[in-house]
Design a protein around this motif. Structure first.
Motif, PDB file in Angstrom:
ATOM      1  N   THR A 138      81.196  99.402  69.828  1.00 36.94           N
ATOM      2  CA  THR A 138      80.317 100.038  70.998  1.00 36.94           C
ATOM      3  C   THR A 138      81.602 100.096  72.000  1.00 36.94           C
ATOM      4  O   THR A 138      80.712 101.387  73.000  1.00 36.94           O
ATOM      5  CB  THR A 138      78.939  99.419  71.821  1.00 36.94           C
ATOM      6  N   GLY A 139      82.453 100.088  72.294  1.00 37.35           N
ATOM      7  CA  GLY A 139      83.342 100.524  73.380  1.00 37.35           C
ATOM      8  C   GLY A 139      83.547  98.736  74.055  1.00 37.35           C
ATOM      9  O   GLY A 139      83.525  98.387  73.166  1.00 37.35           O
ATOM     10  N   LYS A 140      84.303  98.874  75.042  1.00 39.39           N
ATOM     11  CA  LYS A 140      84.705  97.396  75.483  1.00 39.39           C
ATOM     12  C   LYS A 140      83.623  97.357  76.935  1.00 39.39           C
ATOM     13  O   LYS A 140      83.836  98.477  77.457  1.00 39.39           O
ATOM     14  CB  LYS A 140      86.243  97.629  76.198  1.00 39.39           C
ATOM     15  N   GLY A 141      83.522  96.277  77.109  1.00 32.76           N
ATOM     16  CA  GLY A 141      83.314  95.684  78.328  1.00 32.76           C
ATOM     17  C   GLY A 141      83.635  96.375  79.650  1.00 32.76           C
ATOM     18  O   GLY A 141      84.773  96.386  80.014  1.00 32.76           O
ATOM     19  N   THR A 142      82.539  96.317  80.440  1.00 31.06           N
ATOM     20  CA  THR A 142      82.714  97.287  81.413  1.00 31.06           C
ATOM     21  C   THR A 142      83.642  96.281  82.834  1.00 31.06           C
ATOM     22  O   THR A 142      84.024  95.225  82.185  1.00 31.06           O
ATOM     23  CB  THR A 142      82.178  97.948  82.111  1.00 31.06           C
ATOM     24  N   ALA A 143      84.747  96.797  83.686  1.00 31.85           N
ATOM     25  CA  ALA A 143      85.781  96.012  84.105  1.00 31.85           C
ATOM     26  C   ALA A 143      84.361  95.152  85.617  1.00 31.85           C
ATOM     27  O   ALA A 143      83.072  95.656  85.859  1.00 31.85           O
ATOM     28  CB  ALA A 143      86.401  96.577  85.247  1.00 31.85           C
ATOM     29  N   HIS A 144      84.453  94.161  85.821  1.00 30.46           N
ATOM     30  CA  HIS A 144      82.896  93.490  85.867  1.00 30.46           C
ATOM     31  C   HIS A 144      83.685  93.071  87.889  1.00 30.46           C
ATOM     32  O   HIS A 144      84.611  92.853  88.433  1.00 30.46           O
ATOM     33  CB  HIS A 144      82.719  91.596  85.915  1.00 30.46           C
ATOM     34  N   SER A 145      82.893  93.201  89.104  1.00 35.62           N
ATOM     35  CA  SER A 145      84.102  93.248  90.000  1.00 35.62           C
ATOM     36  C   SER A 145      83.672  91.987  90.782  1.00 35.62           C
ATOM     37  O   SER A 145      84.247  91.341  91.576  1.00 35.62           O
ATOM     38  CB  SER A 145      81.472  93.706  90.985  1.00 35.62           C
ATOM     39  N   LEU A 146      83.465  90.827  90.413  1.00 39.56           N
ATOM     40  CA  LEU A 146      83.998  89.473  90.001  1.00 39.56           C
ATOM     41  C   LEU A 146      82.799  88.787  91.196  1.00 39.56           C
ATOM     42  O   LEU A 146      83.377  87.350  91.110  1.00 39.56           O
ATOM     43  CB  LEU A 146      85.527  89.129  90.779  1.00 39.56           C
ATOM     44  N   GLU A 147      81.983  89.348  91.913  1.00 42.58           N
ATOM     45  CA  GLU A 147      81.241  88.899  92.383  1.00 42.58           C
ATOM     46  C   GLU A 147      79.744  88.207  90.808  1.00 42.58           C
ATOM     47  O   GLU A 147      79.846  89.060  90.886  1.00 42.58           O
ATOM     48  CB  GLU A 147      80.605  88.943  93.391  1.00 42.58           C
TER      49      GLU A 147
END
Length: 444
Positions: A138-147
């Motif tokens: 379904t795609g690649k996981g979105t970049a996380h804010s790291l919080e």
């Protein structure tokens, strides 16, 4: 999803930071979660999140993973090739790329249906599953804010020894580098995203309160912390990071394991000397400029020499990693690596045969290289009685000589030689298995 459903986060050989992080998110969301290392204990859970760190785990733990009667979700660095995972392992779902945002979406599916079918995840971005023998991504996981919430820390964390540390602490994600053998930019992207210093220090305090004694800074090249451009290091941010963590751990308990030779300065090296255990780990890889260019390493042999000399000027001990048998490496180029290793006289050496990680340039190159042209599968005449290949021969020769090269030479005993021979054979068997695997399931 019923909060009464039992969840286990499983990590096969050591408590990976990613597993601690995912378990912490689940706990913060109110789910009963257990963190487990290894397969010795019976899995009693409705859902198992399996954190896999190495491609070889896809073969090594097939039986154990297949025997689990539960909903199985795989994440970790191996997810660069989700089809490979689904073809090798009897699992239900693969988290592709960064997992935090995807995890929240997965939990929503379980909230709507505690016993879902894999097709129920078709609208979740960043997962892969099998349906009617077809791999759906379904795609690649979105970049996380790291919080994120604090990690879940097991009670026996102080017994962990991961290259000298109890735990690796993530300070940033991403690397603008382009090394063909490395999965970091493939997994996290080439933009550097740094955590806030306050967030990091709160986590360090929490880790120490849970029994952690020795911490290593993770995130690829350590000195990229605070920066967002390659070769544009934010020295002040990195030095402040070291100083503030060191104030909590004590210098002897802080390690900065990985730094590129072209991303250092006198100020950074002096901070490493003052605020850490006083070691740097340089990815030297080869003594041949042509091989370094082929690796897309982005550095030269002269830069390696300069970095080691700078480290010594600041009283910092140097360890170096070397990769042998990279595709196309000629015997003369391997000798260049031996000569450089001899010249540098490092304090420690780490030698590995080039391992093709699926999804990387090296993985693609090896998958297209015939076994007849791969020196990992060509017999060594020098070590014929040991059954070694040419690649294993080069690794053994560099390992053996490294004990003579180093700043304090170590006598070569029969026992040490046997240990090195066993290590080379283990590496060779591992990488041969991975090579067969990626040739069967190429990613490009």
């Amino acid at each position: 999803m019923s909060k009464n459903l039992k969840i286990t986060v499983l990590t096969p050989e050591f408590y990976s930071y990613g597993a601690l992080l995912i378990a912490g998110i689940l706990q913060e969301q109110g789910y009963p979660v257990k963190l487990q290392k290894g397969f010795g204990e019976v899995i009693d859970a409705d859902i198992v999140f399996i954190s896999l760190q190495s491609t070889i785990h896809l073969l090594k733990y097939q039986k154990e993973i297949s025997s689990m009667d539960t909903f199985k979700i795989v994440g970790g660095p191996v997810t660069l090739s989700p089809q490979l995972i689904l073809d090798c392992l009897a699992v239900d779902l693969v988290v592709v790329g960064e997992g935090e945002n995807t995890l929240y979406d997965i939990l929503k599916v379980f909230e709507n249906n505690p016993i879902p079918n894999v097709s129920d995840f078709k609208d979740v971005s960043g997962v892969a599953f099998k349906k009617d023998e077809q791999t759906i991504i379904t795609g690649k996981g979105t970049a996380h804010s790291l919080e994120r919430p604090l990690p879940l820390v097991p009670s026996d964390i102080s017994s962990e020894n991961i290259r000298g540390a109890n735990v690796y602490l993530e300070t940033h994600r991403g690397c603008p580098g382009n090394c063909g053998f490395c999965g970091v930019p493939c997994l996290f992207g080439r933009e550097v995203r740094s955590r806030s210093l306050e967030d990091i220090l709160n986590e360090v305090k929490y880790l120490l309160s849970k029994g952690v004694r020795k911490i290593a800074i993770s995130g690829g090249t350590g000195s990229l912390y605070g920066s967002n451009k390659f070769k544009n290091v934010d020295e002040e941010a990195f030095i402040e990071l070291l100083r503030e963590i060191s104030n909590l751990t004590g210098p002897k308990n802080l390690t900065i394991p990985d730094i590129r030779v072209d991303l250092i300065s006198d100020q950074i090296l002096e901070a490493i000397h003052q605020y850490s255990n006083g070691w740097v780990f340089f990815g030297i890889e080869s003594g041949s400029d042509r091989v370094l260019r082929h690796m897309k390493k982005g550095v030269t042999v002269d830069q390696v020499r300069e970095a080691v000399a700078m480290a010594r000027e600041h009283g910092v001990k140097t360890a170096g990693s070397f990769i042998v048998a990279y595709p196309g490496e000629e015997e003369e180029e391997f000798q260049d690596t031996m000569d450089l290793a001899d010249e540098l006289m490092l304090d420690d050496y780490f030698v590995s045969i080039a391992e093709p990680i699926p999804g990387t340039d090296l993985g693609d190159e090896v998958s297209q290289l015939s076994l007849e042209d791969n020196i990992l599968f060509q017999d060594s005449l020098k070590y014929k009685r040991h059954g070694l290949s040419i690649a294993e021969e080069r690794a053994l020769d560099l390992m053996v000589e490294s004990y003579i090269f180093r700043s304090f030479p170590v006598p070569m005993s029969q026992n040490l030689l046997k240990n090195l021979l066993d290590e080379v054979k283990s590496q060779g068997d591992h990488i041969k298995s991975v090579t067969h695997l990626i040739k069967k399931y190429p990613t490009s």
